[in-house]
Write a protein that holds these residues in place. Structure first.
Motif, PDB file in Angstrom:
ATOM      1  N   GLN A  30      -5.927 -21.407 -23.048  1.00 41.55           N
ATOM      2  CA  GLN A  30      -7.243 -22.395 -22.971  1.00 41.55           C
ATOM      3  C   GLN A  30      -8.650 -21.610 -22.201  1.00 41.55           C
ATOM      4  OE1 GLN A  30      -5.408 -23.679 -25.271  1.00 41.55           O
ATOM      5  NE2 GLN A  30      -5.712 -25.687 -24.568  1.00 41.55           N
ATOM      6  N   GLU A  35     -14.001 -26.819 -23.725  1.00 43.29           N
ATOM      7  CA  GLU A  35     -14.089 -28.192 -23.436  1.00 43.29           C
ATOM      8  C   GLU A  35     -14.972 -28.973 -24.249  1.00 43.29           C
ATOM      9  OE1 GLU A  35     -11.585 -29.392 -21.389  1.00 43.29           O
ATOM     10  OE2 GLU A  35     -11.432 -27.182 -20.508  1.00 43.29           O
ATOM     11  N   LYS A 167      -6.860 -26.783 -27.123  1.00 43.32           N
ATOM     12  CA  LYS A 167      -5.380 -27.919 -26.228  1.00 43.32           C
ATOM     13  C   LYS A 167      -6.234 -29.346 -26.624  1.00 43.32           C
ATOM     14  CE  LYS A 167      -9.122 -29.440 -22.964  1.00 43.32           C
ATOM     15  NZ  LYS A 167      -9.111 -29.390 -21.691  1.00 43.32           N
ATOM     16  N   THR A 168      -6.490 -29.324 -27.973  1.00 40.91           N
ATOM     17  CA  THR A 168      -6.733 -31.289 -28.495  1.00 40.91           C
ATOM     18  C   THR A 168      -6.063 -31.050 -29.552  1.00 40.91           C
ATOM     19  OG1 THR A 168      -8.843 -31.085 -28.041  1.00 40.91           O
ATOM     20  CG2 THR A 168      -8.321 -32.548 -29.685  1.00 40.91           C
ATOM     21  N   SER A 261      -6.806 -38.676 -30.630  1.00 42.50           N
ATOM     22  CA  SER A 261      -6.935 -37.168 -30.729  1.00 42.50           C
ATOM     23  C   SER A 261      -6.531 -37.508 -28.758  1.00 42.50           C
ATOM     24  CB  SER A 261      -8.323 -36.773 -30.868  1.00 42.50           C
ATOM     25  OG  SER A 261      -9.535 -37.352 -30.640  1.00 42.50           O
ATOM     26  N   ASP A 263      -6.662 -34.513 -25.784  1.00 38.84           N
ATOM     27  CA  ASP A 263      -6.839 -33.357 -24.946  1.00 38.84           C
ATOM     28  C   ASP A 263      -5.720 -33.013 -23.969  1.00 38.84           C
ATOM     29  OD1 ASP A 263      -9.083 -32.463 -25.911  1.00 38.84           O
ATOM     30  OD2 ASP A 263     -10.338 -32.315 -24.016  1.00 38.84           O
ATOM     31  N   THR A 265      -2.667 -31.805 -21.345  1.00 34.30           N
ATOM     32  CA  THR A 265      -3.402 -31.760 -19.270  1.00 34.30           C
ATOM     33  C   THR A 265      -2.011 -31.681 -19.342  1.00 34.30           C
ATOM     34  OG1 THR A 265      -2.757 -33.924 -18.866  1.00 34.30           O
ATOM     35  CG2 THR A 265      -5.218 -33.828 -20.137  1.00 34.30           C
TER      36      THR A 265
END
Length: 332
Positions: A30, A35, A167-168, A261, A263, A265
């Motif tokens: 990542q 971001e 990462k989305t 959508s 992100d 974690t």
């Protein structure tokens, strides 16, 4: 070209046979991806970059049906030759009804249509990605309607699709196929305990589109259609959004997806995609508990996906086609 795993020629399962399956891995660093803020534009963040590995597995069984009308896509590298630095993975289940022609067409063309519509390949833009998915669905449905008119067929297909860009995660669906994410609590995420100690909550990422639901019923009635006492459009079709279904389009059936959508974690552990055959006999929480239990036992994703489908068909008496994809995130 990327490696593609698709069931263009799915294995047929006998009533006593094991479900077919395939597993692949994709590592994602990542630190190479920016971001994004909630508006979808690139933003700086002090959040710690997260690395993870994706393992994906699919299993299927035709249940008591005479034929398998589900189709699926598993693409760990979903670039399809399109240039760009943003890593992309794509997974989908298409549940056909009235035949498998619409499902097969979507299987072969939806993702390429989404890429052609401008799915971001350099820097992630959430709004642009959602627009590309929306346009890809529209283009695919228009092509299916043309193909079905020329070929004299009227098949339809529901869909549940996942794209992972950096990462989305983007989830899009039409009809009654579902996506469920297994997510731990914020407290668990801050602790250094093992995955086995974490309690995972099942979060449904999709919204069912059925004719009986108020919002869907209103659109159908506005288009001149009707919903019968059994909850079916024109007394026949239970879902209100689908690819194809040429004979029902004039009565309000659309292929406009809901798109969500988020992100990734360390709280997200795996996603389960399933057709309505799976979710008709296993609830989201039961499915998450089932998968987590087998992960605790150290079983590979290949075995777990087969076991999940077998549980649905053999133990819980699913009579429909049953297909499930498990997308597992192994955090570094």
């Amino acid at each position: 070209m990327s490696e593609a795993i698709q069931n263009s020629k799915p294995k047929r399962e006998s009533d006593s046979g094991d479900s077919s399956s395939v597993a692949k891995k994709l590592k994602i660093d990542q630190s190479q991806n920016p971001e994004v803020d909630s508006s979808g534009s690139e933003a700086n963040s002090d959040a710690r970059e997260m690395g993870f590995e994706i393992e994906a597995e699919v299993a299927e069984d035709k249940g008591l049906r005479h034929a398998m009308e589900d189709a699926w896509v598993l693409l760990l590298d979903a670039s399809l030759g399109f240039q760009g630095n943003l890593r992309c993975a794509h997974f989908a289940i298409y549940d056909g009804h009235g035949g498998r022609l619409a499902a097969e067409y979507a299987q072969k063309h939806l993702h390429s249509n989404v890429l052609s519509a401008g799915l971001p390949r350099e820097l992630l833009n959430v709004k642009a990605a959602k627009k590309a998915i929306l346009d890809g669905f529209r283009k695919t449905d228009e092509a299916i309607l043309q193909e079905s008119a020329a070929g004299g067929w009227q098949d339809g297909a529901t869909a549940v699709c996942v794209w992972i860009l950096g990462k989305t995660v983007f989830v899009a669906n039409i009809g009654d196929a579902k996506a469920v994410v297994a997510r731990s609590s914020p407290v668990d995420a801050l602790q250094n305990g093992s995955d086995e100690a974490r309690l995972l909550k099942a979060i449904v990422l999709t919204r069912e589109h059925k004719a009986i639901y108020a919002q869907e019923r209103a659109r159908i009635q506005k288009a001149g259609g009707s919903v019968s006492s059994n909850g079916r459009l024109q007394g026949r079709l239970e879902v209100s959004r689908a690819f194809g279904d040429r004979q029902f389009k004039k009565f309000g059936v659309v292929a406009t997806p809901d798109i969500h959508s988020f992100d990734l974690t360390e709280r997200e552990h795996f996603i389960i995609l399933g057709c309505d055959g799976l979710w008709g006999v296993i609830g989201p929480s039961d499915a998450v508990d089932f998968v987590q239990k087998q992960l605790k036992e150290g079983l590979p994703v290949t075995a777990i996906s087969r076991s999940l489908v077998r549980e649905a068909v053999r133990e819980r008496r699913c009579k429909d086609n049953c297909t499930a994809i498990i997308i597992l995130f192994r955090h570094k």
